[in-house]
Design a protein around this motif. Sequence first.
Motif, mmCIF file in Angstrom:
data_model
loop_
_atom_site.group_PDB
_atom_site.id
_atom_site.type_symbol
_atom_site.label_atom_id
_atom_site.label_comp_id
_atom_site.label_asym_id
_atom_site.label_seq_id
_atom_site.Cartn_x
_atom_site.Cartn_y
_atom_site.Cartn_z
ATOM 1 N N VAL A 105 0.850 -1.201 0.000
ATOM 2 C CA VAL A 105 0.000 0.000 0.000
ATOM 3 C C VAL A 105 0.880 1.245 0.000
ATOM 4 N N LYS B 20 0.898 3.926 -3.088
ATOM 5 C CA LYS B 20 0.589 5.341 -2.828
ATOM 6 C C LYS B 20 1.772 6.231 -3.212
ATOM 7 N N ILE C 89 -5.818 3.926 -4.513
ATOM 8 C CA ILE C 89 -6.342 2.622 -4.096
ATOM 9 C C ILE C 89 -7.825 2.802 -3.783
ATOM 10 N N VAL D 57 -9.389 -1.781 0.104
ATOM 11 C CA VAL D 57 -8.578 -2.915 0.537
ATOM 12 C C VAL D 57 -9.483 -3.809 1.380
ATOM 13 N N LEU E 289 -3.446 0.686 8.510
ATOM 14 C CA LEU E 289 -3.780 0.617 7.083
ATOM 15 C C LEU E 289 -4.519 1.878 6.631
ATOM 16 N N MET F 247 -3.238 4.339 3.654
ATOM 17 C CA MET F 247 -4.063 4.602 2.473
ATOM 18 C C MET F 247 -4.393 6.088 2.337
ATOM 19 N N MET G 40 -6.206 -5.812 -2.658
ATOM 20 C CA MET G 40 -6.126 -4.384 -2.937
ATOM 21 C C MET G 40 -6.779 -4.145 -4.287
#
Length: 176
Positions: A21, A25, A31, A34, A43, A47, A146
């Motif tokens: 991730v 990014k 994204i 997820v 997380l 993100m 993802m």
Amino acid sequence: MEASKVIHAIYNDDDVLMNAVKQVKAAKYHIDEVYTPFPVHGLDKAMGLAPTRLAICAFMYGCVGLTVATLMMNFIMIEDWPQDIGGKPSFSYLENMPAFVPIMFELTVFFAAHLMVITFYLRSKMWPFKNAENPDPRTTDDHFLMEISVTGNQNELESLLGQTGAVEINIVDKAH
């Protein structure tokens, strides 16, 4: 209905997913979602998701519960039907307040908890009898997925996801 392509990159370890991730990014890809079988700490920050405001709602719901408890006990025990219970005076709410504290606490927690659950379900669009939106049933067991929309160079994105440790990469047509 308009269909667009999305890439599903599947991982089998949460640490590998977290690093993936961060790499995706850093490469300036967005994204979409997820899917994980359990909450992965950090997380949401990786993100770039905005912090939740549910705690503010919980405080407001608790205040509503405390207000309802206070008004309810004042009406029932002082105004409507005052009773002499254990020699306690029944002509003033403030004189009886120590006996009312457990009820005030319980209704504060009750309102906060129940209204938070309702708010969470409404905010998450999880209506009763709604079909699951999980794209791969393995994400409820031991895999992490993802989902990234394909907007530019698909091969470059697939190559990046392969370098991040994805065990499987699928291209899927997703209807909007």
